[in-house]
Scaffold this motif. Structure first.
Motif, PDB file in Angstrom:
ATOM      1  N   GLY A  22       0.803  -1.227   0.000  1.00  0.00           N
ATOM      2  CA  GLY A  22       0.000   0.000   0.000  1.00  0.00           C
ATOM      3  C   GLY A  22       0.833   1.273   0.000  1.00  0.00           C
ATOM      4  N   LEU A  23       1.972   1.234   0.658  1.00  0.00           N
ATOM      5  CA  LEU A  23       2.841   2.415   0.680  1.00  0.00           C
ATOM      6  C   LEU A  23       3.207   2.851  -0.742  1.00  0.00           C
ATOM      7  N   VAL A  26       0.275   4.632  -2.366  1.00  0.00           N
ATOM      8  CA  VAL A  26       0.093   5.980  -1.835  1.00  0.00           C
ATOM      9  C   VAL A  26       1.148   6.923  -2.423  1.00  0.00           C
ATOM     10  N   HIS A 163       2.608   4.476   8.148  1.00  0.00           N
ATOM     11  CA  HIS A 163       1.706   3.565   7.443  1.00  0.00           C
ATOM     12  C   HIS A 163       1.547   2.278   8.227  1.00  0.00           C
ATOM     13  N   ASN A 164       2.626   1.868   8.872  1.00  0.00           N
ATOM     14  CA  ASN A 164       2.558   0.642   9.654  1.00  0.00           C
ATOM     15  C   ASN A 164       3.538   0.741  10.815  1.00  0.00           C
ATOM     16  N   VAL A 213      -2.610   6.849   8.904  1.00  0.00           N
ATOM     17  CA  VAL A 213      -3.350   6.844   7.648  1.00  0.00           C
ATOM     18  C   VAL A 213      -4.863   6.658   7.823  1.00  0.00           C
ATOM     19  N   ASN A 246      -6.194   7.391   3.470  1.00  0.00           N
ATOM     20  CA  ASN A 246      -5.737   7.300   2.076  1.00  0.00           C
ATOM     21  C   ASN A 246      -6.934   7.237   1.140  1.00  0.00           C
ATOM     22  N   GLU A 376      -5.332  -2.606  11.015  1.00  0.00           N
ATOM     23  CA  GLU A 376      -5.219  -2.170   9.614  1.00  0.00           C
ATOM     24  C   GLU A 376      -5.181  -0.646   9.588  1.00  0.00           C
ATOM     25  N   PRO A 377      -3.986  -0.062   9.518  1.00  0.00           N
ATOM     26  CA  PRO A 377      -3.895   1.400   9.596  1.00  0.00           C
ATOM     27  C   PRO A 377      -4.830   2.115   8.615  1.00  0.00           C
ATOM     28  N   CYS A 378      -4.861   1.674   7.369  1.00  0.00           N
ATOM     29  CA  CYS A 378      -5.873   2.223   6.454  1.00  0.00           C
ATOM     30  C   CYS A 378      -6.527   1.081   5.698  1.00  0.00           C
ATOM     31  N   GLY A 379      -5.739   0.394   4.870  1.00  0.00           N
ATOM     32  CA  GLY A 379      -6.313  -0.679   4.058  1.00  0.00           C
ATOM     33  C   GLY A 379      -6.810  -0.108   2.755  1.00  0.00           C
ATOM     34  N   LEU A 380      -6.421  -0.734   1.662  1.00  0.00           N
ATOM     35  CA  LEU A 380      -6.867  -0.253   0.356  1.00  0.00           C
ATOM     36  C   LEU A 380      -7.841  -1.244  -0.282  1.00  0.00           C
TER      37      LEU A 380
HETATM   38  C1  GLC Z   1       0.395  -0.164   5.204  1.00  0.00           C
HETATM   39  C2  GLC Z   1      -0.816  -0.461   6.098  1.00  0.00           C
HETATM   40  C3  GLC Z   1      -2.115  -0.361   5.315  1.00  0.00           C
HETATM   41  C4  GLC Z   1      -2.176   0.976   4.579  1.00  0.00           C
HETATM   42  C5  GLC Z   1      -0.925   1.144   3.708  1.00  0.00           C
HETATM   43  C6  GLC Z   1      -0.881   2.481   3.007  1.00  0.00           C
HETATM   44  O1  GLC Z   1       0.560  -1.185   4.283  1.00  0.00           O
HETATM   45  O2  GLC Z   1      -0.696  -1.751   6.683  1.00  0.00           O
HETATM   46  O3  GLC Z   1      -3.218  -0.461   6.181  1.00  0.00           O
HETATM   47  O4  GLC Z   1      -3.308   0.997   3.754  1.00  0.00           O
HETATM   48  O5  GLC Z   1       0.235   1.061   4.507  1.00  0.00           O
HETATM   49  O6  GLC Z   1      -0.908   3.569   3.898  1.00  0.00           O
END
Ligand code: GLC
Length: 487
Positions: A22-23, A26, A163-164, A213, A246, A376-380
């Motif tokens: 996911g990073l 983003v 992000h994590n 996030v 995100n 799950e900080p954000c999750g896409l």
């Molecule tokens: C990390 C997190 C995920 C988030 C991603 C982008 O992979 O685990 O939850 O969506 O970063 O910020």
């Protein structure tokens, strides 16, 4: 006269050039949105053998790394929509794989030192340096600890995005020594962590603004359960902590135009989705019967909720529903999932790989998307699933809690099913609710539609980042006026 805000965005990965998770998405999408909003933004990433894009040489310089000097070469990706620089060094970055090398701590230390040098040497003095995760966090330490010597650095405001939090890059003191900052920096209130060097702490302690996030993740980080040992450090910086969700790219993820799926569809034409399901079943060798098709598209790592998946899968399959799994990771679970194929032929398809085309077909062709992440900080993926009309069942944590509205407790206005307690029983209860509603076709159609029209584009998030940048400048000015320049 150029009054544009100048931002240097520093990341270990950036799609489409190089991406692990996911990073990378983003870093590939947010800077572009910020550019559209008028920000003069540049991205910098470490080199990697897997980057297969034409580049142009921009310069090279020696970088101090402990007692040695390493030559770093800066290249720019040709015709990139956002100016993107790659820092290369044959020994450290001329390899495949972004992470997972024995000397990762040292590799990212060199990257940070090289970014710091680049700021000093290149004709682009940013107003904001935006750092991401532990790999880039020591840049904050270098900027602040060297501002006595280079006064201009104190003008730079620092934003640090987590992000994590679980991955902190903790290493022994010898890695700290590579940066050539004073010994006194190796203290508990800066970067020392139980006798080790913790780069994540550098980000938290030196940034003007720290952000998670999602709003929920920003709060969860302060608790022992989700703080991964840094909850106290974060608590000390609470006034500087923010949360920004995100987004997902609306062009990249669009069932109306996606080239990989069996047929395109939109929320007012759900026949197309049915067709995708039929074709997907055929391709995966699943029986042709009208039961809900569950899906999982995930890295198979513990925080994704693997321990809850196993009993839930048994429940789903025992009741003659169908399931498709796509992902790779922990061998133990890979094996266990493959064994399900023998036990429930025609009902389950297990695909141990990462394959974007298949992932898209699954988002388009399945009915219910499972994401029981422990945290799950954000999750896409839940955002993508919703956009493709696949109803998510998620654990109430981080970005999942902030993006999925529980239909069971908000009848007629939900966008998925959310369970609060991290246990197999509550996960299975949520799955049962989803199956019940699936059988009530009319209300299911409404639910799918609501999920599909929910807007999780980058527009709002990018505006929030702009306001965070502004706040970071205010915080930095305040820091300086209070004489908190480090010596
Ligand atoms: C990390 C997190 C995920 C988030 C991603 C982008 O992979 O685990 O939850 O969506 O970063 O910020």
């Amino acid at each position: 006269m150029n009054s544009k805000l100048k931002v240097l965005y520093v990341s270990a990965e950036c799609a489409p050039y190089i991406k692990v998770g996911g990073l990378g998405d983003v870093a590939g999408e947010l800077p572009l949105k910020l550019k559209e909003l008028g920000v003069d933004i540049r991205v910098v990433i470490p080199g990697n053998k897997d980057i297969d894009y034409p580049t142009q040489y921009k310069g090279d310089y020696p970088v101090n790394l402990g007692w040695r000097k390493e030559t770093c070469i800066v290249r720019e990706i040709v015709n990139a929509p956002v100016k993107t620089f790659i820092i290369d060094n044959y020994h450290y970055f001329g390899r495949q794989g972004v992470y997972g090398h024995n000397d990762d701590s040292e590799r990212f230390a060199l990257f940070c030192a090289a970014v710091y040098e680049m700021i000093l040497r290149f004709d682009f003095m940013p107003d904001i340096v935006h750092l991401n995760d532990w790999h880039t966090a020591p840049v904050a330490m270098l900027l602040r600890e060297n501002e006595r010597e280079h006064g201009e650095l104190s003008e730079i405001s620092i934003v640090y995005t987590i992000h994590n939090l679980e991955y902190q890059g903790v290493s022994d003191r010898s890695v700290f020594n590579l940066f050539g900052v004073k010994d006194v920096v190796f203290k508990v209130d800066r970067v020392e962590y139980y006798g080790c060097f913790n780069p994540m702490k550098a980000g938290i302690n030196y940034a003007d603004i720290i952000n998670a996030v999602s709003k929920t993740s920003a709060k969860e980080m302060l608790t022992p359960r989700f703080g991964f040992g840094l909850e106290g450090v974060l608590k000390n910086r609470e006034p500087a902590i923010r949360g920004v969700l995100n987004g997902i790219s609306q062009n990249k993820w669009d069932p109306r135009t996606d080239k990989y799926i069996y047929c395109n569809y939109a929320q007012n034409d759900m026949e197309g989705k049915k067709k995708n399901k039929k074709e997907l079943r055929k391709e995966l060798g699943l029986n042709d019967s009208d039961v809900p098709l569950f899906s999982v598209v995930s890295r198979l790592v513990p925080n994704k909720g693997l321990d809850l998946m196993e009993p839930a899968f048994e429940y789903i399959l025992k009741n003659n529903n169908q399931l498709v799994i796509l992902g790779s990771g922990e061998r133990f679970y890979e094996k266990m999932f493959v064994e399900l194929t023998e036990k429930y032929p025609g009902l389950v398809s297990v695909n141990i790989e990462f394959n974007e085309e298949k992932a898209r077909k699954i988002y388009a062709g399945s009915d219910i998307f499972l994401m029981p992440s422990r945290y799950e900080p954000c999750g896409l993926s839940q955002l993508i699933a919703m956009r493709y009309g696949t109803v998510p069942v998620v654990h109430k944590t981080g970005g999942l809690a902030d993006t999925v509205i529980d239909e069971a407790s908000n009848k007629g206005s939900g966008t998925g099913f959310v369970f609060s307690k991290y246990s197999k029983d509550s996960f299975i209860r949520a799955i049962k609710k989803a199956i019940n509603q699936y059988n009530d076709r009319d209300s299911w159609r409404q639910l799918v539609k609501r999920a599909m029209i929910k807007d999780y584009s980058w527009e709002n998030s990018a505006l929030e980042y702009l306001s965070i940048y502004r706040e970071a400048k205010v915080m930095n000015t305040k820091r300086k006026s209070e004489g908190r320049i480090l010596i």
